[in-house]
Design a protein around this motif. Structure first.
Motif, mmCIF file in Angstrom:
data_model
loop_
_atom_site.group_PDB
_atom_site.id
_atom_site.type_symbol
_atom_site.label_atom_id
_atom_site.label_comp_id
_atom_site.label_asym_id
_atom_site.label_seq_id
_atom_site.Cartn_x
_atom_site.Cartn_y
_atom_site.Cartn_z
ATOM 1 N N ASN A 14 0.818 -1.212 0.000
ATOM 2 C CA ASN A 14 0.000 0.000 0.000
ATOM 3 C C ASN A 14 0.852 1.262 0.000
ATOM 4 O OD1 ASN A 14 -2.708 -1.110 0.107
ATOM 5 N ND2 ASN A 14 -2.239 -1.754 2.203
ATOM 6 N N GLU A 15 1.936 1.228 0.760
ATOM 7 C CA GLU A 15 2.788 2.409 0.864
ATOM 8 C C GLU A 15 3.408 2.779 -0.478
ATOM 9 O OE1 GLU A 15 2.662 0.441 4.905
ATOM 10 O OE2 GLU A 15 2.864 -0.207 2.816
ATOM 11 N N GLU A 16 3.811 1.762 -1.242
ATOM 12 C CA GLU A 16 4.442 2.063 -2.525
ATOM 13 C C GLU A 16 3.430 2.659 -3.508
ATOM 14 O OE1 GLU A 16 6.676 -0.255 -6.161
ATOM 15 O OE2 GLU A 16 7.382 -0.554 -4.111
ATOM 16 N N VAL A 17 2.230 2.096 -3.536
ATOM 17 C CA VAL A 17 1.203 2.653 -4.406
ATOM 18 C C VAL A 17 0.919 4.096 -4.008
ATOM 19 C CG1 VAL A 17 -1.197 2.457 -5.159
ATOM 20 C CG2 VAL A 17 0.189 0.389 -4.871
ATOM 21 N N ALA A 18 0.816 4.351 -2.708
ATOM 22 C CA ALA A 18 0.533 5.711 -2.237
ATOM 23 C C ALA A 18 1.676 6.667 -2.565
ATOM 24 C CB ALA A 18 0.270 5.696 -0.736
ATOM 25 N N ARG A 19 2.918 6.204 -2.472
ATOM 26 C CA ARG A 19 4.059 7.073 -2.794
ATOM 27 C C ARG A 19 4.048 7.463 -4.269
ATOM 28 N NH1 ARG A 19 7.107 3.107 0.238
ATOM 29 N NH2 ARG A 19 7.466 3.835 2.367
ATOM 30 N N ILE A 20 3.770 6.495 -5.135
ATOM 31 C CA ILE A 20 3.739 6.808 -6.566
ATOM 32 C C ILE A 20 2.571 7.742 -6.870
ATOM 33 C CG2 ILE A 20 3.563 5.860 -8.896
ATOM 34 C CD1 ILE A 20 4.811 3.265 -7.770
ATOM 35 N N ALA A 21 1.435 7.516 -6.226
ATOM 36 C CA ALA A 21 0.295 8.416 -6.403
ATOM 37 C C ALA A 21 0.647 9.825 -5.947
ATOM 38 C CB ALA A 21 -0.918 7.888 -5.653
ATOM 39 N N ALA A 22 1.442 9.929 -4.870
ATOM 40 C CA ALA A 22 1.842 11.245 -4.359
ATOM 41 C C ALA A 22 2.756 11.977 -5.335
ATOM 42 C CB ALA A 22 2.533 11.090 -3.006
ATOM 43 N N GLU A 23 3.434 11.226 -6.194
ATOM 44 C CA GLU A 23 4.271 11.836 -7.234
ATOM 45 C C GLU A 23 3.446 12.232 -8.460
ATOM 46 O OE1 GLU A 23 7.091 8.776 -7.958
ATOM 47 O OE2 GLU A 23 8.094 9.005 -5.997
ATOM 48 N N ASN A 24 2.182 11.846 -8.457
ATOM 49 C CA ASN A 24 1.296 12.112 -9.592
ATOM 50 C C ASN A 24 -0.041 12.659 -9.105
ATOM 51 O OD1 ASN A 24 2.743 10.726 -12.109
ATOM 52 N ND2 ASN A 24 2.989 9.343 -10.368
ATOM 53 N N THR A 25 0.031 13.632 -8.195
ATOM 54 C CA THR A 25 -1.184 14.133 -7.562
ATOM 55 C C THR A 25 -2.104 14.879 -8.529
ATOM 56 O OG1 THR A 25 0.046 16.106 -6.848
ATOM 57 C CG2 THR A 25 -0.185 14.295 -5.263
ATOM 58 N N ASP A 26 -1.581 15.218 -9.714
ATOM 59 C CA ASP A 26 -2.435 15.883 -10.692
ATOM 60 C C ASP A 26 -3.421 14.920 -11.338
ATOM 61 O OD1 ASP A 26 -0.137 14.614 -11.917
ATOM 62 O OD2 ASP A 26 -0.747 15.557 -13.802
ATOM 63 N N ILE A 27 -3.212 13.606 -11.145
ATOM 64 C CA ILE A 27 -4.042 12.651 -11.868
ATOM 65 C C ILE A 27 -4.458 11.442 -11.029
ATOM 66 C CG2 ILE A 27 -2.379 11.002 -12.900
ATOM 67 C CD1 ILE A 27 -4.948 13.131 -14.861
ATOM 68 N N MET A 28 -3.775 11.171 -9.894
ATOM 69 C CA MET A 28 -4.019 9.946 -9.131
ATOM 70 C C MET A 28 -4.556 10.216 -7.738
ATOM 71 S SD MET A 28 -1.088 7.118 -9.921
ATOM 72 C CE MET A 28 -1.510 5.922 -11.191
ATOM 73 N N ILE A 29 -5.483 9.349 -7.311
ATOM 74 C CA ILE A 29 -6.075 9.399 -5.974
ATOM 75 C C ILE A 29 -5.827 8.045 -5.325
ATOM 76 C CG2 ILE A 29 -8.224 9.664 -4.678
ATOM 77 C CD1 ILE A 29 -9.137 11.179 -7.431
ATOM 78 N N PRO A 30 -5.041 7.985 -4.241
ATOM 79 C CA PRO A 30 -4.653 6.686 -3.687
ATOM 80 C C PRO A 30 -5.708 6.066 -2.771
ATOM 81 C CG PRO A 30 -3.592 8.440 -2.448
ATOM 82 C CD PRO A 30 -4.353 9.107 -3.566
ATOM 83 N N PHE A 31 -6.035 4.796 -3.049
ATOM 84 C CA PHE A 31 -6.759 3.942 -2.126
ATOM 85 C C PHE A 31 -5.789 2.842 -1.696
ATOM 86 C CE2 PHE A 31 -11.641 4.355 -2.582
ATOM 87 C CZ PHE A 31 -11.572 5.726 -2.655
ATOM 88 N N ALA A 32 -6.163 2.078 -0.705
ATOM 89 C CA ALA A 32 -5.334 0.976 -0.227
ATOM 90 C C ALA A 32 -6.199 -0.265 -0.096
ATOM 91 C CB ALA A 32 -4.694 1.331 1.110
#
Length: 293
Positions: free
Chosen positions: A85-103
Motif C-alpha cells: 500500500n505504501e508504494e502505491v501511495a508514494r507513486i500516487a503522491a508523485e502524480n497528484t495531478d491525476i491519481m487518488i490513492p486507495f489501499a
C-alpha cells in the motif's frame, strides 16, 4: 501539482495496481493473470505486459482522466504477495495531478489491519480502501471485519467492495478456489446500517444480483455504485433505468483498468441510453462530491 478538476474529462473510480513491487512474481501469478486476460479479452495481461502504476499515471494524464488506484490484499487466500500500500501511495503522491490513492487490507488482519488503515490515511493521504470479498474469502457483514471498518469510518475514508461475479479464477480449475457467494451485494446492507456515515461503493454491475445492489443503494444513503468491470453496452436495462432516475447522483464511472480500458468503456458509454444531464454526473461530478475534491 494538485488535481485541476475543471480540466478533467472524467474521474475513473476503479483502477488496479497489478504489478507486484517485491521482486519476481509469485508462483502461479502468471497463470492467474492469463486467466483474467482471457476473461476480459485483454492481450496485455496474457502477454505479461501489465502496466506499472507510473505507466498508468502517464496513460490517464494523456486523456485528462483522474484515477482512483489501489492494490488488492488477498495474500491469505491466493498466496500472492500484495502490492505494498505504501508504494502505491508514494507513486500516487508523485502524480497528484491525476491519481487518488486507495489501499487494501485483508479484514482478517483485525486490529493490526485497523492500525495500518489509520497510518495509511494519516501519513500517506490514502482516501479509501478496496475490499474483494471473493478474493479475500469473507462475508462483508462478518463482525471480524468491524475493527477495520471502525478505523476507516473514524478516519473519514471511503470503502469500495467488489460485488457480483468476478474474472478472478474464471475458467481455471475450481475457479482458483474463489467462491462467488461472498460478493452478493446484499451482504453490504448490514455494513451500511452499522456504519451509516461511512461511504460504501458497490463495484460493478452485480451479476447475478443486480437488483440487490440497486435495492441497497436506493435504501441506504451512504451506498453508491461504480459501473466498472463491464462494457456499458452489456449493462442490464434496470441498471440504466436507475442510473437515469433514482440513483443518478450515486452512480460512478469506473473502468477496471487494466482489464478494461477507459477508452473502451467511454466509447461504449456513448452508445447507451443515458440522459444528457446525467452523463456528467456519472463521469465526474458524483465522484468529485464523494471524494470532496
Amino acid at each position: 501539482m494538485p488535481l485541476n478538476i475543471d480540466d478533467l474529462v472524467a474521474i475513473d473510480f476503479h483502477t488496479h495496481a497489478e504489478e507486484p513491487c517485491c521482486g519476481p512474481r509469485d508462483d502461479g501469478y502468471d497463470e492467474f493473470q492469463a486467466g483474467m486476460a482471457n476473461y476480459f479479452k485483454n492481450p496485455a495481461g496474457a502477454q505479461g505486459m501489465l502496466p506499472t502504476v507510473q505507466e498508468t499515471a502517464s496513460y490517464y494524464r494523456e486523456r485528462k482522466i483522474a484515477c482512483v488506484i489501489f492494490p488488492v490484499d488477498a495474500e491469505r487466500e491466493t498466496g500472492f504477495r500484495r502490492y505494498e500500500n505504501e508504494e502505491v501511495a508514494r507513486i500516487a503522491a508523485e502524480n497528484t495531478d491525476i491519481m487518488i490513492p486507495f489501499a487494501s487490507i485483508d479484514p482478517a488482519k483485525g486490529r493490526l489491519g485497523a492500525r495500518e488503515a489509520r497510518r495509511l490515511v494519516r501519513e500517506f493521504g490514502v482516501k479509501g480502501f478496496k475490499f474483494h470479498p471473493t478474493m479475500q474469502g469473507f462475508y462483508p457483514y462478518d463482525r471480524s471485519a468491524y475493527p477495520l471498518y471502525e478505523a476507516i469510518a473514524e478516519e473519514g475514508a471511503i470503502t469500495l467492495f467488489h460485488t457480483g461475479q468476478t474474472g478472478v479464477g474464471a475458467g481455471m480449475r475450481g475457479g482458483m478456489g474463489m467462491r462467488l457467494k461472498y460478493s452478493n451485494p446484499i451482504h453490504l446492507d448490514d455494513v451500511a446500517a452499522d456504519f451509516p456515515d461511512m461511504p460504501i461503493i458497490l463495484a460493478h454491475p452485480s451479476f447475478p444480483w443486480q437488483e440487490e445492489a440497486l435495492s441497497v443503494a436506493t435504501h441506504k444513503p451512504n451506498v453508491y455504485i461504480d459501473m466498472s468491470g463491464w462494457s456499458p453496452k452489456y449493462f442490464p436495462p434496470i441498471l440504466i433505468r436507475y442510473a437515469n432516475t433514482m440513483l443518478k447522483h450515486k452512480m460512478l464511472f469506473g473502468s477496471d483498468w487494466p482489464a478494461i480500458t477507459p477508452d473502451r468503456w467511454l466509447k461504449d458509454f456513448e452508445t447507451i441510453d443515458i440522459r444528457d444531464e446525467v452523463r456528467p454526473l456519472i463521469l465526474k461530478e458524483n465522484a468529485r462530491r464523494l471524494l470532496k475534491l
